[in-house]
Design a protein around this motif. Structure first.
Motif: not given
Ligand code: ADP
Ligand code: ASP
Ligand code: MG
Length: 475
Positions: A318-320, A355, A357, A416
């Motif tokens: 998971l890359t935010e 943002n 995600s 998420m």
């Protein structure tokens, strides 16, 4: 014509290959073409041999290869009786020698490029397809081995090569269709192919399913059969949910979504070529060929929402991304370009004002993105995630399903929720170690075990596989 693909567990040993021969014999009237995976575990073993050779442990790699050769020879001995020695010496030995030479070269240069790795991994299917072709001949079937590298022509995107369908069609017409028409059964290795210059490539792990549908589409086959170690596509991975039920029939789009969201039973690219031509795909159990399996087919669109299966994909990063100045189109497009350069797959993405995600399939790509965005945005990388998805038409648009799913979730942190990216899935990102529990809770809620009925209530009719399970249990 019929394309039949047998996975690794279906050709794991002499006994299973003998079963394959029986299944093929029963379908002779359908003019079969056979694609096989490497013997179970061989591709992983080859990958390990490549890595240890590169890292300097050549002896270890060669002894693993030796064990692999013995395993193939043992199977040949059991299947080919008098002919096994000649087969091992004349057919298998030269190919194992080639693999030995390749491992020595990897050791010498201390480098294992994607191109070399594809050449190495392709040996598994070359060995298995030669063995299976001989085993069919030993059963007096007119099998003929066809080198996949001569037929499955791909681009040079090593480790995830794309088929060049026009080229493949020409090759299929010349070397497969003609053989089938003359009463032969072509046997090919799955998973591997070659560029037009003859450099070996692979279609990605699990890619033998894809080979089957590429061949099926090129031959305009009547159907494609994927023979594996479970009863078909199921309401969950039976390794996680032992009470998962078989799905008798499913639409192409739902099955493709299920494969995309982690149901390993089908390689994610498998269905497109078949879907384009409306060729039905069956998923069947080679240990229980009498069971009905799953039929993947074109079905009428319906408004009704129903969950067909709970899928789970692991090893997700998971890359935010957080951009202080807001995520304008230029930055967003630069992010996706950077991922494209990394050949990184994005499983899902969600965006708000500042943002973004992303669910990525590789930690390395997340780190590279982080470096690329150094002075443009801050990036938070959360490793060890899994994506658990409810898959089925109109699932995401059905408030009752969403409510039941949310109520059923165990008391574990959710990283998420993805809702409505397509109407076909509702997905939850959780920690890898929580994934099995989440799958089981959702499955128990959405596919409750059949209740014990009061004698006056009408019984729910059993499907074919349940019937045969009952017969076996009573026997
Ligand atoms: P093969 O070697 O025949 O290609 P795979 O191991 O690639 O077989 O795929 C079969 C496995 O897929 C099953 O053993 C099962 O654990 C797993 N699987 C995951 N999700 C599902 C699902 N929804 N239905 C059936 N099998 C599934
Ligand atoms: N043998 C290859 C793998 O293990 C391809 C396949 O089995 O479909 O990935
Ligand atoms: Mg597979």
């Amino acid at each position: 014509m019929l394309v039949m693909k047998f996975g690794g567990t279906s050709v794991a040993c002499a006994e299973s290959i003998a079963r394959v021969a029986r299944i093929v014999r029963e379908r002779l009237h359908s003019q079969p073409v056979v694609a096989v995976s490497a013997l179970a575990g061989v591709t992983d073993a080859l990958q390990a041999m490549g890595a240890v050779s590169r890292d300097g442990a050549l002896e270890e790699a060669l002894s693993k290869l030796e064990a692999c050769e013995e395993r193939h020879q043992e199977a040949a001995k059991a299947l080919l009786s008098g002919k096994s020695e000649a087969f091992s010496k004349n057919e298998l030995r030269p190919l194992f020698d080639e693999a030995r030479a390749l491992l020595k070269a990897v050791f010498a240069v201390q480098e294992l490029t994607p191109r070399t790795l594809d050449r190495l991994l392709g040996f598994g299917e070359r060995w298995s397809s030669l063995l299976v072709a001989q085993a069919l001949c030993a059963e007096r079937l007119r099998a003929v081995h066809v080198d996949a590298g001569d037929v499955v022509i791909t681009d040079a995107n090593y480790s995830r090569a794309a088929p060049l369908m026009d080229r493949i069609k020409e090759r299929v017409a010349a070397s497969i269709r003609t053989r089938v028409q003359s009463g032969c059964i072509p046997v090919l290795g799955g998973f591997s192919g070659a560029t037009e210059d003859g450099i070996p490539t692979t279609l990605g792990r699990g890619g033998s399913d894809y080979t089957a549908s590429i061949l099926g589409a090129s031959l305009d086959a009547d159907s494609i059969e994927i023979w594996t170690d479970v009863d078909g596509m199921m309401t969950a991975d039976p390794r996680i949910c032992p009470d998962a039920q078989n799905i008798e029939s499913i639409s192409f789009d739902e099955a493709a979504e299920l494969a995309h969201f982690g149901a390993k039973v089908l390689h994610p690219n498998t269905l497109q070529p078949a879907m384009d031509r409306g060729i039905p795909v069956y998923v069947l159990n080679s240990r229980h060929p009498e069971n009905c399996g799953t039929r993947v087919e074109v079905t009428e669109a319906s408004e009704e929402g129903r969950v067909r299966s709970v899928a789970c994909k692991r090893g997700i990063t998971l890359t935010e991304v957080f951009a202080r100045q807001g995520l304008e189109a230029k930055l967003t497009s630069a992010i996706f370009d950077a991922l494209e350069r990394q050949k990184c797959l994005v499983d899902l993405a969600a965006m708000s004002r500042s943002n973004l995600s992303l669910l990525l399939n590789s930690r390395g790509s997340a780190d590279a993105l982080s470096e690329f965005l150094q002075d443009k945005a801050s990036v938070n990388v959360v490793d060890g995630s899994a994506l658990v998805s409810l898959v089925g038409r109109n699932v995401a648009r059905n408030p009752a399903i969403c409510a039941r799913a949310l109520n059923a979730l165990p008391d574990l942190p959710l990283r998420m929720i993805f809702h409505g990216a397509s109407d076909m899935n509702l997905s939850f990102v959780v920690a890898d170690e929580d994934a099995d529990k989440v799958v089981r809770c959702l499955h128990d809620e959405l596919f409750p075990r059949q209740q014990v009925l009061h004698p006056t209530e009408a019984p729910i009719p059993l499907n074919k596989s349940q019937e045969s399970a009952l017969v076996q249990a009573e026997a």
